[in-house]
Design a protein around this motif. Structure first.
Motif, mmCIF file in Angstrom:
data_model
loop_
_atom_site.group_PDB
_atom_site.id
_atom_site.type_symbol
_atom_site.label_atom_id
_atom_site.label_comp_id
_atom_site.label_asym_id
_atom_site.label_seq_id
_atom_site.Cartn_x
_atom_site.Cartn_y
_atom_site.Cartn_z
ATOM 1 N N ASP A 230 0.382 -1.305 0.438
ATOM 2 C CA ASP A 230 0.396 -0.162 0.041
ATOM 3 C C ASP A 230 0.930 1.697 -0.246
ATOM 4 O O ASP A 230 0.184 1.798 -0.680
ATOM 5 C CB ASP A 230 -1.050 0.230 0.982
ATOM 6 C CG ASP A 230 -1.784 -0.808 1.368
ATOM 7 O OD1 ASP A 230 -1.572 -1.645 -0.132
ATOM 8 O OD2 ASP A 230 -2.355 -1.741 2.110
ATOM 9 N N ARG A 231 2.177 0.736 0.471
ATOM 10 C CA ARG A 231 2.157 2.797 1.173
ATOM 11 C C ARG A 231 4.096 2.147 0.391
ATOM 12 O O ARG A 231 4.600 3.929 -0.333
ATOM 13 C CB ARG A 231 3.003 2.420 2.123
ATOM 14 C CG ARG A 231 2.823 2.428 3.122
ATOM 15 C CD ARG A 231 1.729 3.014 3.233
ATOM 16 N NE ARG A 231 1.730 4.269 3.250
ATOM 17 C CZ ARG A 231 0.676 5.531 4.123
ATOM 18 N NH1 ARG A 231 -0.402 4.937 3.519
ATOM 19 N NH2 ARG A 231 0.680 6.919 3.678
ATOM 20 N N VAL A 232 3.984 1.714 -1.400
ATOM 21 C CA VAL A 232 5.565 1.745 -2.462
ATOM 22 C C VAL A 232 4.906 1.790 -3.310
ATOM 23 O O VAL A 232 3.423 1.237 -3.919
ATOM 24 C CB VAL A 232 5.969 0.451 -2.158
ATOM 25 C CG1 VAL A 232 7.254 -0.054 -3.277
ATOM 26 C CG2 VAL A 232 7.152 0.177 -1.314
ATOM 27 N N ARG A 233 5.253 3.147 -4.172
ATOM 28 C CA ARG A 233 5.393 3.308 -5.774
ATOM 29 C C ARG A 233 6.192 3.450 -6.483
ATOM 30 O O ARG A 233 7.163 3.686 -6.229
ATOM 31 C CB ARG A 233 4.743 4.349 -5.484
ATOM 32 C CG ARG A 233 3.901 5.341 -6.593
ATOM 33 C CD ARG A 233 3.736 6.711 -6.453
ATOM 34 N NE ARG A 233 4.633 7.326 -7.083
ATOM 35 C CZ ARG A 233 4.972 8.770 -6.296
ATOM 36 N NH1 ARG A 233 3.675 9.516 -5.642
ATOM 37 N NH2 ARG A 233 6.093 9.073 -6.176
ATOM 38 N N THR A 234 6.174 2.833 -7.474
ATOM 39 C CA THR A 234 7.396 2.601 -8.920
ATOM 40 C C THR A 234 6.529 3.295 -10.051
ATOM 41 O O THR A 234 5.652 3.813 -10.284
ATOM 42 C CB THR A 234 6.702 1.279 -8.817
ATOM 43 O OG1 THR A 234 5.347 0.707 -9.299
ATOM 44 C CG2 THR A 234 7.866 0.423 -7.655
ATOM 45 N N GLY A 235 7.592 3.239 -10.772
ATOM 46 C CA GLY A 235 7.350 4.081 -11.734
ATOM 47 C C GLY A 235 9.028 5.038 -12.339
ATOM 48 O O GLY A 235 10.382 4.372 -11.636
ATOM 49 N N ARG A 236 9.052 5.900 -13.061
ATOM 50 C CA ARG A 236 10.467 6.696 -12.882
ATOM 51 C C ARG A 236 11.011 6.822 -12.053
ATOM 52 O O ARG A 236 11.921 7.350 -11.433
ATOM 53 C CB ARG A 236 9.825 7.550 -13.865
ATOM 54 C CG ARG A 236 9.946 6.952 -15.700
ATOM 55 C CD ARG A 236 9.666 7.485 -16.668
ATOM 56 N NE ARG A 236 9.723 6.408 -18.302
ATOM 57 C CZ ARG A 236 8.767 6.685 -18.731
ATOM 58 N NH1 ARG A 236 8.101 6.675 -18.025
ATOM 59 N NH2 ARG A 236 9.605 5.848 -19.585
ATOM 60 N N LEU A 237 10.134 7.717 -11.063
ATOM 61 C CA LEU A 237 10.134 7.754 -9.575
ATOM 62 C C LEU A 237 9.487 7.486 -8.500
ATOM 63 O O LEU A 237 7.989 6.961 -8.649
ATOM 64 C CB LEU A 237 9.885 9.591 -9.226
ATOM 65 C CG LEU A 237 10.534 10.322 -10.011
ATOM 66 C CD1 LEU A 237 9.889 11.992 -9.929
ATOM 67 C CD2 LEU A 237 11.926 10.191 -9.926
ATOM 68 N N CYS A 238 10.130 6.860 -7.848
ATOM 69 C CA CYS A 238 9.597 5.776 -6.849
ATOM 70 C C CYS A 238 9.994 6.319 -5.335
ATOM 71 O O CYS A 238 10.646 6.617 -5.065
ATOM 72 C CB CYS A 238 10.314 4.063 -6.987
ATOM 73 S SG CYS A 238 11.216 2.976 -8.516
ATOM 74 N N ARG A 239 8.920 5.804 -4.664
ATOM 75 C CA ARG A 239 8.602 6.091 -3.500
ATOM 76 C C ARG A 239 8.146 5.161 -1.582
ATOM 77 O O ARG A 239 6.721 4.398 -2.558
ATOM 78 C CB ARG A 239 8.202 7.560 -3.524
ATOM 79 C CG ARG A 239 8.035 8.339 -1.961
ATOM 80 C CD ARG A 239 6.572 9.785 -2.768
ATOM 81 N NE ARG A 239 6.363 10.090 -1.200
ATOM 82 C CZ ARG A 239 6.734 11.609 -1.538
ATOM 83 N NH1 ARG A 239 8.038 11.913 -2.444
ATOM 84 N NH2 ARG A 239 6.793 12.688 -0.520
ATOM 85 N N TYR A 240 8.145 4.977 -1.238
ATOM 86 C CA TYR A 240 7.815 4.893 0.265
ATOM 87 C C TYR A 240 7.303 5.930 0.624
ATOM 88 O O TYR A 240 8.220 6.795 1.490
ATOM 89 C CB TYR A 240 9.019 3.826 1.541
ATOM 90 C CG TYR A 240 7.773 3.762 2.476
ATOM 91 C CD1 TYR A 240 7.221 2.403 2.272
ATOM 92 C CD2 TYR A 240 8.871 4.067 3.403
ATOM 93 C CE1 TYR A 240 6.787 2.435 3.742
ATOM 94 C CE2 TYR A 240 7.781 3.880 4.907
ATOM 95 C CZ TYR A 240 7.317 3.235 5.402
ATOM 96 O OH TYR A 240 6.452 2.670 6.462
ATOM 97 N N GLN A 241 6.272 6.235 0.766
ATOM 98 C CA GLN A 241 5.712 7.072 2.090
ATOM 99 C C GLN A 241 4.909 6.116 2.882
ATOM 100 O O GLN A 241 4.067 5.340 4.055
ATOM 101 C CB GLN A 241 4.106 7.227 0.887
ATOM 102 C CG GLN A 241 3.285 8.034 1.597
ATOM 103 C CD GLN A 241 4.389 9.886 1.556
ATOM 104 O OE1 GLN A 241 4.698 10.215 0.525
ATOM 105 N NE2 GLN A 241 4.738 10.684 2.596
ATOM 106 N N SER A 242 5.067 6.843 4.436
ATOM 107 C CA SER A 242 5.342 6.712 5.545
ATOM 108 C C SER A 242 3.252 7.122 5.957
ATOM 109 O O SER A 242 3.351 7.592 6.020
ATOM 110 C CB SER A 242 6.138 7.714 6.858
ATOM 111 O OG SER A 242 6.204 8.333 6.392
#
Length: 610
Positions: free
Chosen positions: A585-597
């Motif tokens: 639910d909290r990890v996003r992938t793509g050209r920019l990746c992100r873990y959102q707390s």
């Protein structure tokens, strides 16, 4: 009338034979004695057969004889002339199968003698030769040798793989000893990662094998004791010791007396039986001093703790200086020795030894500690590390380790261990009320420790875990996919397969499990997990198994990173559904990746080895 020597007739007949026939006769007598459970006589016959075969130039019989001698070697003792005799035959042997068997025997010989560096080249050669021969009997023998030689704290991932392969290789072999070794290694590795279902599965397999083998009955009884003491079922201990004693009389087991002493001693220790510990402690101490065995000296300290003799505890740990501890061989006894030394140092408040031992153990936080071969469980390293940190004044670290140890003990039902740690007095963790603490870091040897504290699992190293680790280190920040893939400066990662054969097998197995569950009951989370895994498997391989590629460099990086992360999330979700769902639910992938707390449900990530 002169007394007649019972062996005079056979010996006179042997002198009349040519050396080849005489050595073959001795081999037959040795095998018969071994099957009767008379190991001492068998070793005498094997030794005589080896001498006769050498005199007669019969290499095949000589190889059989020295391999027979190797069966009688005792663990932790100096091997004497055995490695010399094995190596002489090994150098002369031209037959590939004989060389594999002799190399495997040499690997076990040096491993049992606490010389892993000498053992490993022979084990590796035996395994390579067995794989070339495609012979399941040889492969089982070589895998057992490889497991024995590579039993150090940093080689757990290899042992997991080899134990699985050994189970496959031995599954259809007639020889019960080959199947016995496979079950013992399966049980040992399951103990190392505290996989309760597999521990019970292999324990039951040993007991079933005991119906056809006295040796298996001995190992089943001794290993059952450790599993029962895990759950504080000490009342069954005397019965299991009796069963092991009976089986030992019917089978040739070189280490039976040592194992029986361990069973009696640790049953007394876990029963808080000071008198029983006092009876066994001198046996440990004398053996350690007579043979110079560090691990038995460390165990003697534990026995003297149980006997209530702090003076003897100080005497036993007094030989373990910081320099001595640093030079211990990284073999099967390394972690056990340090755990027992820590127990002794903590019992008498020796800060110097505590600091030295804890510093070596700290990189292995969260690990299960076994007496070699799963004879006895010694708790988890978090337990002793918690008490060591408290003694040294680091109460925050002590609280964290203590919480982790208690959670593990609760998970596996280790009530005696839990209650003992609780009785040491609390040091409360300094965390927010609703904060979840999660370990997510690599360990020595390439394994990863992942999961909520107390419910961690050990996972093999795959690239997706490294990607997730990077995102967690840069929480709430965008990380370019090229950096994750190795094209930037945020993280540098070595070349690892995105999807190896083991991962493919695991993911397909998980798909089958999810399909079966969904036929019984529809579940949104399971349906989403199934879709993600199916997409990953389809995307990871194209037609006839070819890896798919895309046009641009950043697009290839995006696809590769996404596949790797999905694969890692599937592994995590299988072991810890909550953590898998949280990261999904909290990890996003793509050209920019992100873990959102998630500020409403905070997680404290432990991203470095303690």
């Amino acid at each position: 009338m002169p007394r007649k020597c019972l062996s005079s007739g056979p010996d006179r007949n042997l002198r009349r034979m040519d050396p080849t026939a005489a050595s073959a006769s001795m081999i037959a007598r040795a095998e018969a004695a071994w099957q009767r459970g008379n190991g001492e006589a068998a070793m005498a016959f094997y030794g005589r057969a080896a001498d006769l075969a050498e005199t007669g130039g019969d290499l095949d019989t000589r190889v059989a004889a020295v391999l027979g001698l190797a069966r009688g070697q005792q663990y932790n003792l100096t091997p004497g002339l055995l490695p010399v005799r094995l190596h002489a035959a090994y150098e002369m042997a031209a037959d590939p199968a004989a060389r594999v068997r002799l190399a495997a025997a040499l690997a076990r010989c040096w491993s049992y003698a606490n010389e892993p560096l000498r053992a490993r080249p022979f084990a590796d050669e035996a395994l390579a030769g067995a794989e070339r021969a495609s012979d399941m009997v040889l492969l089982a023998d070589a895998l057992d040798a490889a497991l024995t030689a590579h039993w150090g704290p940093d080689e757990l991932a290899r042992r997991q793989d080899w134990a699985f392969r050994l189970g496959d290789a031995a599954a259809h072999l007639v020889d019960p000893d080959a199947r016995l070794q496979a079950h013992l290694w399966g049980l040992t590795v399951a103990w190392e990662v505290l996989d309760l279902p597999r521990m019970h599965r292999f324990m039951r397999a040993l007991e079933v094998l005991g119906e056809e083998s006295a040796r298996a009955r001995f190992f089943a009884a001794s290993r059952r004791l450790a599993l029962e003491m895990l759950r504080d079922h000490v009342h069954v201990g005397p019965l299991l010791i009796e069963q092991a004693e009976t089986a030992a009389k019917a089978a040739a087991i070189p280490d039976s007396e040592s194992v029986l002493h361990a069973m009696r001693g640790y049953l007394a220790w876990c029963s808080d039986d000071a008198e029983g510990c006092a009876l066994e402690a001198p046996e440990y101490e004398h053996f350690a001093l007579d043979h110079g065995v560090a691990v038995v000296r460390a165990e003697a300290a534990v026995m003297w703790i149980g006997a209530g003799r702090p003076d003897k505890v100080r005497e036993m740990i007094g030989g373990f200086t910081a320099e001595t501890l640093a030079e211990l061989p990284r073999d099967s006894d390394w972690l056990l020795t340090l755990q027992c030394v820590l127990e002794g140092a903590l019992a008498v408040g020796d800060r110097e030894v505590t600091a030295a031992a804890a510093g070596l153990v700290a990189p292995y936080a969260g690990r299960s500690v076994l007496n070699a071969g799963a004879v006895m469980w010694h708790g988890v390293t978090d337990d002793t590390l918690a008490r060591a940190a408290a003694l040294l004044g680091d109460h925050d670290t002590a609280a964290r380790y203590r919480a982790a140890a208690l959670a593990t003990y609760e998970r596996v039902g280790a009530t005696w261990w839990r209650d003992r740690l609780l009785a040491r007095g609390p040091t409360e963790p300094q965390t927010a009320a609703d904060e979840v603490v999660v370990r997510f870091h690599e360990q020595p040897g390439g394994l990863w420790m992942v999961g909520r504290v107390g419910a961690e699992v050990v996972l093999p190293r795959v690239r997706g875990l490294e990607h997730l680790h990077t995102l967690l280190r840069h929480a709430d920040s965008d990380v370019p996919v090229l950096a994750l893939a190795g094209g930037g400066v945020v993280v540098e990662q070595g070349g690892l397969d995105i999807l190896d054969e083991e991962s493919r097998r695991m993911l397909r197995g998980r798909l089958a499990e999810l399909d079966a569950q969904l036929t019984v009951h529809e579940n949104v989370d399971r349906r989403q997990e199934r879709g993600a895994i199916a997409d990953y498997l389809v995307g990871a391989t194209g037609l006839v198994g070819r890896r798919r590629t895309t046009g641009s460099h950043d697009e290839r990086a995006r696809v590769a990173v996404r596949k790797a992360i999905v694969g890692a999330l599937a592994r995590i979700a299988e072991a810890d559904p909550w953590l898998g769902r949280h990261l999904h639910d909290r990890v996003r992938t793509g050209r920019l990746c992100r873990y959102q707390s998630d500020p409403d449900h905070p997680v404290r990530w432990l991203l470095q080895r303690s």
